[in-house]
Design a protein around this motif. Sequence first.
Motif, short mmCIF file in Angstrom:
data_model
loop_
_atom_site.label_atom_id
_atom_site.label_comp_id
_atom_site.label_asym_id
_atom_site.label_seq_id
_atom_site.Cartn_x
_atom_site.Cartn_y
_atom_site.Cartn_z
N THR A 73 8.77 8.47 -3.47
CA THR A 73 9.34 9.70 -4.03
C THR A 73 9.00 10.86 -3.11
OG1 THR A 73 9.13 8.88 -6.30
CG2 THR A 73 9.39 11.26 -6.01
N VAL A 74 10.03 11.47 -2.56
CA VAL A 74 9.89 12.60 -1.65
C VAL A 74 10.83 13.70 -2.13
CG1 VAL A 74 10.09 13.42 0.73
CG2 VAL A 74 9.36 11.07 0.29
N ASN A 75 10.33 14.93 -2.21
CA ASN A 75 11.16 16.05 -2.62
C ASN A 75 11.78 15.82 -4.00
OD1 ASN A 75 12.11 18.63 -2.06
ND2 ASN A 75 13.93 17.93 -0.97
N GLY A 76 11.06 15.09 -4.84
CA GLY A 76 11.52 14.82 -6.20
C GLY A 76 12.56 13.73 -6.32
N ILE A 77 12.86 13.05 -5.22
CA ILE A 77 13.89 11.99 -5.21
C ILE A 77 13.23 10.65 -4.89
CG2 ILE A 77 15.99 11.15 -4.08
CD1 ILE A 77 16.60 14.11 -3.40
N THR A 78 13.54 9.64 -5.68
CA THR A 78 12.93 8.32 -5.52
C THR A 78 13.92 7.34 -4.90
OG1 THR A 78 11.49 8.68 -7.43
CG2 THR A 78 11.79 6.40 -6.72
N LYS A 79 13.47 6.62 -3.86
CA LYS A 79 14.30 5.66 -3.16
C LYS A 79 13.48 4.40 -2.86
CE LYS A 79 18.00 8.32 -2.41
NZ LYS A 79 19.38 7.97 -2.86
N PRO A 80 14.15 3.25 -2.73
CA PRO A 80 13.43 2.04 -2.32
C PRO A 80 13.05 2.14 -0.84
CG PRO A 80 15.78 1.60 -2.47
CD PRO A 80 15.58 2.98 -3.01
N ILE A 81 11.95 1.47 -0.49
CA ILE A 81 11.47 1.49 0.89
C ILE A 81 10.69 0.22 1.17
CG2 ILE A 81 9.27 2.63 0.37
CD1 ILE A 81 9.64 4.25 2.98
N THR A 82 10.69 -0.20 2.43
CA THR A 82 9.88 -1.34 2.85
C THR A 82 8.93 -0.89 3.96
OG1 THR A 82 11.61 -2.95 2.32
CG2 THR A 82 9.87 -3.66 3.85
N PHE A 83 7.64 -1.05 3.73
CA PHE A 83 6.62 -0.74 4.73
C PHE A 83 6.19 -2.03 5.41
CE2 PHE A 83 6.02 3.25 2.41
CZ PHE A 83 5.70 4.15 3.42
N GLN A 84 5.96 -1.94 6.71
CA GLN A 84 5.30 -3.03 7.44
C GLN A 84 3.81 -2.71 7.41
OE1 GLN A 84 8.35 -1.60 8.99
NE2 GLN A 84 9.16 -3.19 7.64
N VAL A 85 3.03 -3.59 6.80
CA VAL A 85 1.62 -3.28 6.56
C VAL A 85 0.70 -4.27 7.24
CG1 VAL A 85 2.23 -2.26 4.32
CG2 VAL A 85 1.47 -4.63 4.41
N SER A 86 -0.53 -3.81 7.48
CA SER A 86 -1.57 -4.68 8.03
C SER A 86 -2.90 -4.31 7.38
CB SER A 86 -1.66 -4.54 9.55
OG SER A 86 -2.10 -3.23 9.91
N LEU A 87 -3.81 -5.27 7.38
CA LEU A 87 -5.14 -5.07 6.80
C LEU A 87 -6.15 -5.79 7.66
CD1 LEU A 87 -6.55 -3.78 4.29
CD2 LEU A 87 -6.41 -6.03 3.21
N HIS A 88 -7.11 -5.03 8.20
CA HIS A 88 -8.11 -5.59 9.11
C HIS A 88 -9.51 -5.15 8.68
CE1 HIS A 88 -5.21 -6.97 12.18
NE2 HIS A 88 -4.54 -5.88 11.87
N PRO A 89 -10.53 -5.92 9.00
CA PRO A 89 -11.90 -5.45 8.77
C PRO A 89 -12.17 -4.18 9.57
CG PRO A 89 -11.87 -7.81 9.22
CD PRO A 89 -10.49 -7.30 9.52
N HIS A 90 -12.97 -3.30 9.00
CA HIS A 90 -13.30 -2.03 9.67
C HIS A 90 -14.81 -1.89 9.82
CE1 HIS A 90 -12.31 1.97 11.13
NE2 HIS A 90 -13.21 2.48 10.33
#
Length: 221
Positions: free
Chosen positions: A131-148
């Motif tokens: 939701t940006v500027n009060g408008i909601t849209k579908p989205i796909t993020f490319q994600v990663s998770l690593h030890p820190h």
Amino acid sequence: MDISSERISRAVGAVVCVLATFAAVPAYADIYEFDKRRTEVRFSYLMGLAKQSGHFSEVKGTLQFDDGKLDRSKVSATVMTASLVTGEPYVDDELKGSDFFNVASNPVMTFKSHSVRSTGPNTADMDGNITVNGITKPITFQVSLHPHDDPALKYSAGLREFRATAQIQRSAFNMTAYPSMVGDAVGLEIVAVVRKTSKKAHQDVIAPETVTKGWEPTNTQ
């Protein structure tokens, strides 16, 4: 029915009962919280031929994660739009104004995931709604998770780094000013150091064969 057949029937019945009981037992995913001091949402866009960038410094979020059970992972994030910074005060004011993020009317942006698909040992595609500027849209993020983990930092043990990248079209969120000067595509990147909390998220256990394996963070050091 002979004794042998009866024993087999009882054994099968017992196994079915055990599996049914197992399927009904609740599971609990670990909840990680975004470290506010080491989390930001970055954005980039083209103005003419030059790439411009900025970031939001105030971000709250949680990651629900259960090693080996990728399909149950969830992310929720809230961004305070007034925390926008580009390094140029005039540009900051313009982007916070009604032609763009309209901070006065829309003080937050949000993202909430609803599904995850593994793309590698510690990467995935995460679908959700933004939701940006009060408008909601579908989205796909490319994600990663690593030890820190950093041995030099006393309180770093057990931390993980979560990254998510995607692209939106600003015109889809009613940000249409200066079309001849500013590109429509806006790159987004969430960079968050996440810390495990003592909280647990309730989840229903599904049959073992339907659990998606993968996306288990591996230490790259």
